[in-house]
Design an enzyme around this catalytic site. Structure first.
Site, PDB file in Angstrom:
ATOM      1  N   LYS A 216     103.887 -28.709  -0.951  1.00 39.71           N
ATOM      2  CA  LYS A 216     105.080 -28.204  -1.739  1.00 39.71           C
ATOM      3  C   LYS A 216     105.501 -29.326  -2.843  1.00 39.71           C
ATOM      4  CE  LYS A 216     109.471 -25.965  -1.377  1.00 39.71           C
ATOM      5  NZ  LYS A 216     110.394 -25.694  -0.285  1.00 39.71           N
TER       6      LYS A 216
ATOM      7  N   LYS B 148     102.240 -24.775  -3.193  1.00 51.14           N
ATOM      8  CA  LYS B 148     103.111 -24.252  -3.881  1.00 51.14           C
ATOM      9  C   LYS B 148     103.747 -25.285  -5.038  1.00 51.14           C
ATOM     10  CE  LYS B 148     107.856 -23.059  -2.914  1.00 51.14           C
ATOM     11  NZ  LYS B 148     109.346 -22.843  -2.036  1.00 51.14           N
TER      12      LYS B 148
HETATM   13  C1  PBG Z   1     113.427 -23.600   0.520  1.00 53.47           C
HETATM   14  C2  PBG Z   1     112.518 -23.058  -0.511  1.00 53.47           C
HETATM   15  C3  PBG Z   1     112.344 -22.999  -1.785  1.00 53.47           C
HETATM   16  C4  PBG Z   1     111.497 -22.006  -2.272  1.00 53.47           C
HETATM   17  C5  PBG Z   1     110.873 -21.228  -0.997  1.00 53.47           C
HETATM   18  N1  PBG Z   1     111.611 -22.146   0.042  1.00 53.47           N
HETATM   19  C6  PBG Z   1     113.331 -23.697  -2.876  1.00 53.47           C
HETATM   20  C7  PBG Z   1     113.208 -25.172  -2.915  1.00 53.47           C
HETATM   21  O1  PBG Z   1     112.350 -25.976  -2.161  1.00 53.47           O
HETATM   22  O2  PBG Z   1     113.996 -25.421  -3.679  1.00 53.47           O
HETATM   23  C8  PBG Z   1     111.058 -21.637  -3.494  1.00 53.47           C
HETATM   24  C9  PBG Z   1     110.809 -20.495  -3.851  1.00 53.47           C
HETATM   25  C10 PBG Z   1     110.428 -19.853  -5.166  1.00 53.47           C
HETATM   26  O3  PBG Z   1     110.806 -20.636  -6.115  1.00 53.47           O
HETATM   27  O4  PBG Z   1     109.974 -18.691  -5.226  1.00 53.47           O
HETATM   28  N2  PBG Z   1     113.210 -25.005   0.784  1.00 53.47           N
END
Ligand code: PBG
Length: 323
Positions: free
Chosen positions: A195, A248
């Site tokens: 991520k 992601k």
């Molecule tokens: C929480 C989380 C996030 C997303 C999914 N889980 C936000 C982040 O990490 O700031 C983003 C999902 C999206 O943008 O569709 N940690």
């Protein structure tokens, strides 16, 4: 093979021929539909930054999930918006927390859909960070206990899959241990393994009210410039017991999706994030893009890169278009 013996256009001459040689087919089976659930009743409130997506109270969520099931979508991914945010994100593991209640209700009312719960602290804590903050720093090991506690409460509520999205080191192992000890050895883990610290989460942060209140997430999410490090993260999560690994965002990270699939052979989920959704929504609302074609193209290409599972806010539309 050279021209004119080989003519690439020969097999592009008709839709019939194109269908015969098409390598990648997007299917409803690939889709996961993310949903935002809020406290209250009869609430269906459009999210400003994500036109066409809503904050739903549990009763409305059940209707949305019933529709998803009828369309053949195999799974939903739940995000909870709590009543209050505090130091330890106490609603994230409460028996009557928004996620726990939503999961129980969906399991009772729409039994055969796979329920995946996002597992993170940022929506629940006052700091907006994905871990516990001590002296201005997000601390790792203390956060693990809390994450494991949330995972257990989500499994107890009936989640089929828990999806840690915090990017703390060692969390998959910590979660797997606690789940196994409590008899939830069949609860799967879909880890947000790679991520990235991406700008494409902005619409989501408005939707989930989880923007960090100070600094940013660069001390725990991956540097967008790195790929070898993502592979290490993926390997670690697999070693710790992840069943599905995730990359992601998706669209700007297709090289990672490809490498992860090639190098691990594991089920790979790609999260086409809020920014990817809102970009297409905004451009198509201005007439700059054809929404349907742009969505089907991006998702097909994400699958072509190697994703088995695609998490997308367009899941409902795509299921209808493919239907
Ligand atoms: C929480 C989380 C996030 C997303 C999914 N889980 C936000 C982040 O990490 O700031 C983003 C999902 C999206 O943008 O569709 N940690």
């Amino acid at each position: 093979m050279n021209f004119p013996v080989y003519r690439a256009r020969r097999l592009r001459a008709s839709e019939g021929l194109r269908r015969m040689v098409r390598q990648t087919r997007l299917s409803v089976d690939n889709l996961v539909m993310p949903c935002f659930v809020v406290h209250g009743k009869g609430i269906r409130k459009e999210i400003r930054s994500m036109p066409g997506r809503f904050h739903l109270s549990i009763d409305e969520l059940v209707k949305e999930v019933e529709e998803a099931k009828a369309l053949g979508i195999p799974a939903i991914l739940l995000f909870g918006i709590p009543k209050i945010k505090d130091e330890l994100g106490s609603e994230s593991y409460a028996k009557d927390g928004i996620i726990q209640m939503a999961v129980a209700e969906i399991k009772a009312r729409v039994p055969d859909i796979v329920v995946i719960t996002d597992l993170c602290l940022c929506e629940y804590v006052a700091s907006g960070h994905c871990g516990i903050v001590r002296n201005g720093r997000v601390v790792n090991d203390e956060t693990l206990e809390l994450l494991a506690r949330i995972a257990l409460s989500q499994a107890e509520a009936g989640a089929d899959v828990v999806a840690p999205s915090d990017m703390m080191d060692g969390r998959v192992g910590a979660i797997r241990r606690v789940l196994d000890e409590a008899g939830f050895s069949d609860t799967a883990i879909m880890s947000y393994s790679a991520k990235y610290a991406s700008s494409f989460y902005s619409p989501f942060r408005e939707a989930a009210d989880c923007a960090p209140r100070f600094s940013d997430r660069a001390s725990y999410q991956l540097d967008i410039a790195n790929s070898d490090e993502a592979l290490r993260e993926i390997q670690l999560d697999i070693a710790e017991g992840a069943d599905i690994v995730m990359v992601k965002p998706a669209l700007a990270y297709l090289d990672l999706i490809f490498r992860v699939k090639e190098e691990t052979g594991y089920p790979v989920a790609a999260y086409s994030v809020s920014g990817e959704y809102s970009m297409i929504k905004a451009a198509s609302s201005l007439g700059f893009l054809d929404e349907k074609r742009a969505v089907l193209e991006t998702l097909t290409c994400i699958k072509r890169a190697g994703a088995d599972i695609i998490i997308t806010y367009f899941a409902r539309d795509v299921a209808k278009w493919l239907g």
